[in-house]
Design a protein around this motif. Structure first.
Motif, PDB file in Angstrom:
ATOM      1  N   PHE A 101      -1.518   9.179   3.306  1.00 22.55           N
ATOM      2  CA  PHE A 101      -2.663   8.479   3.886  1.00 22.55           C
ATOM      3  C   PHE A 101      -3.989   9.028   3.379  1.00 22.55           C
ATOM      4  O   PHE A 101      -4.981   8.289   3.287  1.00 22.55           O
ATOM      5  CB  PHE A 101      -2.602   8.584   5.410  1.00 22.55           C
ATOM      6  CG  PHE A 101      -3.632   7.764   6.126  1.00 22.55           C
ATOM      7  CD1 PHE A 101      -3.461   6.397   6.289  1.00 22.55           C
ATOM      8  CD2 PHE A 101      -4.782   8.348   6.626  1.00 22.55           C
ATOM      9  CE1 PHE A 101      -4.418   5.633   6.946  1.00 22.55           C
ATOM     10  CE2 PHE A 101      -5.739   7.592   7.282  1.00 22.55           C
ATOM     11  CZ  PHE A 101      -5.553   6.228   7.440  1.00 22.55           C
ATOM     12  N   CYS A 132      -9.784   2.911   2.786  1.00 20.08           N
ATOM     13  CA  CYS A 132      -9.716   1.829   3.764  1.00 20.08           C
ATOM     14  C   CYS A 132     -10.803   2.032   4.805  1.00 20.08           C
ATOM     15  O   CYS A 132     -10.840   3.095   5.431  1.00 20.08           O
ATOM     16  CB  CYS A 132      -8.340   1.787   4.429  1.00 20.08           C
ATOM     17  SG  CYS A 132      -8.139   0.456   5.649  1.00 20.08           S
ATOM     18  N   ARG A 171      -6.580   0.512  10.044  1.00 19.54           N
ATOM     19  CA  ARG A 171      -6.407   1.804   9.395  1.00 19.54           C
ATOM     20  C   ARG A 171      -5.531   2.717  10.252  1.00 19.54           C
ATOM     21  O   ARG A 171      -4.602   3.351   9.745  1.00 19.54           O
ATOM     22  CB  ARG A 171      -7.784   2.434   9.151  1.00 19.54           C
ATOM     23  CG  ARG A 171      -7.762   3.813   8.529  1.00 19.54           C
ATOM     24  CD  ARG A 171      -9.175   4.361   8.400  1.00 19.54           C
ATOM     25  NE  ARG A 171      -9.161   5.763   7.999  1.00 19.54           N
ATOM     26  CZ  ARG A 171      -9.158   6.170   6.744  1.00 19.54           C
ATOM     27  NH1 ARG A 171      -9.180   5.279   5.775  1.00 19.54           N
ATOM     28  NH2 ARG A 171      -9.142   7.458   6.466  1.00 19.54           N
ATOM     29  N   ARG A 174      -4.922   9.651   0.525  1.00 19.41           N
ATOM     30  CA  ARG A 174      -5.343   9.071  -0.754  1.00 19.41           C
ATOM     31  C   ARG A 174      -5.778   7.616  -0.629  1.00 19.41           C
ATOM     32  O   ARG A 174      -6.138   6.992  -1.621  1.00 19.41           O
ATOM     33  CB  ARG A 174      -4.203   9.183  -1.772  1.00 19.41           C
ATOM     34  CG  ARG A 174      -3.738  10.614  -2.036  1.00 19.41           C
ATOM     35  CD  ARG A 174      -3.131  10.753  -3.414  1.00 19.41           C
ATOM     36  NE  ARG A 174      -2.038   9.852  -3.657  1.00 19.41           N
ATOM     37  CZ  ARG A 174      -0.763  10.108  -3.375  1.00 19.41           C
ATOM     38  NH1 ARG A 174      -0.438  11.266  -2.821  1.00 19.41           N
ATOM     39  NH2 ARG A 174       0.193   9.246  -3.640  1.00 19.41           N
ATOM     40  N   LEU A 175      -5.736   7.092   0.584  1.00 18.56           N
ATOM     41  CA  LEU A 175      -6.053   5.679   0.790  1.00 18.56           C
ATOM     42  C   LEU A 175      -7.548   5.456   1.017  1.00 18.56           C
ATOM     43  O   LEU A 175      -8.182   6.184   1.771  1.00 18.56           O
ATOM     44  CB  LEU A 175      -5.285   5.148   2.004  1.00 18.56           C
ATOM     45  CG  LEU A 175      -5.589   3.699   2.414  1.00 18.56           C
ATOM     46  CD1 LEU A 175      -5.141   2.726   1.329  1.00 18.56           C
ATOM     47  CD2 LEU A 175      -4.920   3.381   3.748  1.00 18.56           C
ATOM     48  N   ARG A 181      -1.649   4.094   9.500  1.00 11.64           N
ATOM     49  CA  ARG A 181      -1.307   5.521   9.497  1.00 11.64           C
ATOM     50  C   ARG A 181      -0.077   5.780  10.358  1.00 11.64           C
ATOM     51  O   ARG A 181       0.830   6.529   9.957  1.00 11.64           O
ATOM     52  CB  ARG A 181      -2.491   6.341   9.992  1.00 11.64           C
ATOM     53  CG  ARG A 181      -2.244   7.836   9.911  1.00 11.64           C
ATOM     54  CD  ARG A 181      -3.508   8.608  10.162  1.00 11.64           C
ATOM     55  NE  ARG A 181      -3.357  10.001   9.774  1.00 11.64           N
ATOM     56  CZ  ARG A 181      -4.354  10.849   9.599  1.00 11.64           C
ATOM     57  NH1 ARG A 181      -5.601  10.434   9.764  1.00 11.64           N
ATOM     58  NH2 ARG A 181      -4.129  12.088   9.251  1.00 11.64           N
ATOM     59  N   VAL A 214      -6.256   3.496  -4.721  1.00 10.02           N
ATOM     60  CA  VAL A 214      -5.445   2.684  -3.814  1.00 10.02           C
ATOM     61  C   VAL A 214      -6.329   2.312  -2.637  1.00 10.02           C
ATOM     62  O   VAL A 214      -6.793   3.185  -1.885  1.00 10.02           O
ATOM     63  CB  VAL A 214      -4.194   3.429  -3.309  1.00 10.02           C
ATOM     64  CG1 VAL A 214      -3.386   2.520  -2.371  1.00 10.02           C
ATOM     65  CG2 VAL A 214      -3.327   3.894  -4.472  1.00 10.02           C
ATOM     66  N   GLY A 215      -6.601   1.028  -2.484  1.00 11.65           N
ATOM     67  CA  GLY A 215      -7.474   0.568  -1.417  1.00 11.65           C
ATOM     68  C   GLY A 215      -6.844  -0.568  -0.636  1.00 11.65           C
ATOM     69  O   GLY A 215      -6.076  -1.359  -1.192  1.00 11.65           O
ATOM     70  N   MET A 216      -7.153  -0.633   0.648  1.00 13.33           N
ATOM     71  CA  MET A 216      -6.655  -1.706   1.495  1.00 13.33           C
ATOM     72  C   MET A 216      -7.791  -2.215   2.365  1.00 13.33           C
ATOM     73  O   MET A 216      -8.541  -1.425   2.956  1.00 13.33           O
ATOM     74  CB  MET A 216      -5.506  -1.210   2.385  1.00 13.33           C
ATOM     75  CG  MET A 216      -4.919  -2.278   3.304  1.00 13.33           C
ATOM     76  SD  MET A 216      -3.464  -1.705   4.229  1.00 13.33           S
ATOM     77  CE  MET A 216      -4.204  -0.483   5.322  1.00 13.33           C
ATOM     78  N   THR A 264       0.828  -1.206   0.000  1.00 12.74           N
ATOM     79  CA  THR A 264       0.000   0.000   0.000  1.00 12.74           C
ATOM     80  C   THR A 264       0.860   1.254   0.000  1.00 12.74           C
ATOM     81  O   THR A 264       0.552   2.222  -0.715  1.00 12.74           O
ATOM     82  CB  THR A 264      -0.938   0.004   1.223  1.00 12.74           C
ATOM     83  OG1 THR A 264      -1.746  -1.184   1.191  1.00 12.74           O
ATOM     84  CG2 THR A 264      -1.843   1.218   1.223  1.00 12.74           C
ATOM     85  N   LEU A 318       0.728   4.185  -2.767  1.00 12.54           N
ATOM     86  CA  LEU A 318       0.446   5.574  -2.407  1.00 12.54           C
ATOM     87  C   LEU A 318       1.568   6.517  -2.822  1.00 12.54           C
ATOM     88  O   LEU A 318       1.345   7.721  -2.992  1.00 12.54           O
ATOM     89  CB  LEU A 318       0.207   5.686  -0.898  1.00 12.54           C
ATOM     90  CG  LEU A 318      -1.081   5.058  -0.370  1.00 12.54           C
ATOM     91  CD1 LEU A 318      -1.096   5.068   1.146  1.00 12.54           C
ATOM     92  CD2 LEU A 318      -2.305   5.785  -0.919  1.00 12.54           C
TER      93      LEU A 318
END
Length: 285
Positions: free
Chosen positions: A234, A239, A217, A236-237, A221, A208-210, A196, A200
């Motif tokens: 972070f 989750c 989460r 842009r993630l 971070r 971008v996904g988790m 990830t 990113l």
């Protein structure tokens, strides 16, 4: 890799006679846009011009031409209550017998569309990964399922997707083309974090996904700040993937919700490739 429904060569090889039906003009509210097309043979069709009574009339017109040698005149159809479609627009359809030149043009068009599909990299061939690959195989994306475990990839039975066995999944992220989507759901949280963070670090990813909980989460971070030193990544993630509106953790449900997110982001990237990912997701598809 095209799925079976993309295999125009198979369709043309099996059906020696077919008619190309193309939307030549679309005014107002219509099921499909100008340029949409389908092929009609005696026993089946390839593609669609939008379904409903409009498509039924077009298929009937094309098949009568195939059976009786009738002239294939253009059809202009107002979409109103009289034909059972209340769109309110007007569609002009053109009809053309498929010969060698038409077949070659259509094959090249399909090949180009497939080659231009956004890439989606699904990291992790577990229950959610397999379900997500299956969901994504139904939409016009190029899906690559990535794992470090050969036995998991070999057990995957999803037509129309590619698999990638690698000891360094982060390298797959680096080599991916611009506009790719990355979905991270491996068997190992440390590996999730590594992949990830690599995704990113790219400013040209469409998504971008988790997978994860609120705790995961927050842990990521802190890890991103401590190990990478770029906490701004972070923002842009995505989750958890699939959002939190539906409280259902079954793999197929997560996959359906995540597939919708990914599709929107991938299409929006094509519309706004120079916009930051967080802003891009707010552009209507």
């Amino acid at each position: 890799m095209p799925t079976n429904r993309d295999d125009i060569r198979d369709f043309l090889n099996r059906r020696k006679q077919a008619v190309l039906v193309e939307v030549e003009a679309a005014d107002g509210s219509t099921p499909r846009e100008a340029g949409a097309w389908m092929l009609v043979a005696a026993d089946c069709i390839f593609g669609t011009i939008g379904g409903g009574q409009l498509e039924f009339m077009a298929i009937d017109h094309a098949r009568r031409a195939l059976e009786n040698g009738a002239q294939m005149d253009e059809m202009t159809i107002p979409l109103g209550p009289e034909i059972g479609q209340c769109c309110g627009g007007r569609v002009s359809l053109g009809f053309k017998q498929v010969d060698r030149a038409v077949a070659m043009t259509l094959t090249e068009k399909v090949d180009l569309e497939i080659a231009q599909r956004p890439h989606v990299y699904v990291f992790g061939a577990g229950h959610v990964g397999d379900a997500l690959a299956m969901a994504l195989s139904l939409v016009p994306l190029r899906t690559i399922l990535v794992d470090t475990r050969e036995e998991e990839l070999s057990a995957t039975q999803v037509p129309g997707i590619e698999t990638c066995l690698t000891a360094m999944p982060e390298a797959v992220v680096r080599d991916a083309p611009a506009g790719s989507a990355f979905v991270v759901l491996t068997h190992d949280h440390a590996l999730d974090f590594l992949i990830t963070a690599e995704a990113l670090a790219r400013n040209d990813a469409s998504y971008v996904g988790m997978i994860g909980s609120r705790t995961k989460r927050a842990t990521f971070r802190n890890w991103l700040t401590r190990e990478v030193g770029r906490p701004e990544f972070f923002d842009r993630l995505v989750c958890p993937v699939g959002g939190t509106a539906v409280k259902d953790k079954r793999p197929t449900v997560i996959a359906a919700l995540a597939a919708a997110e990914i599709m929107v982001s991938a299409l929006n990237y094509r519309l706004t490739p120079n916009v930051a990912p967080k802003e891009r997701r707010r552009v209507p598809a």
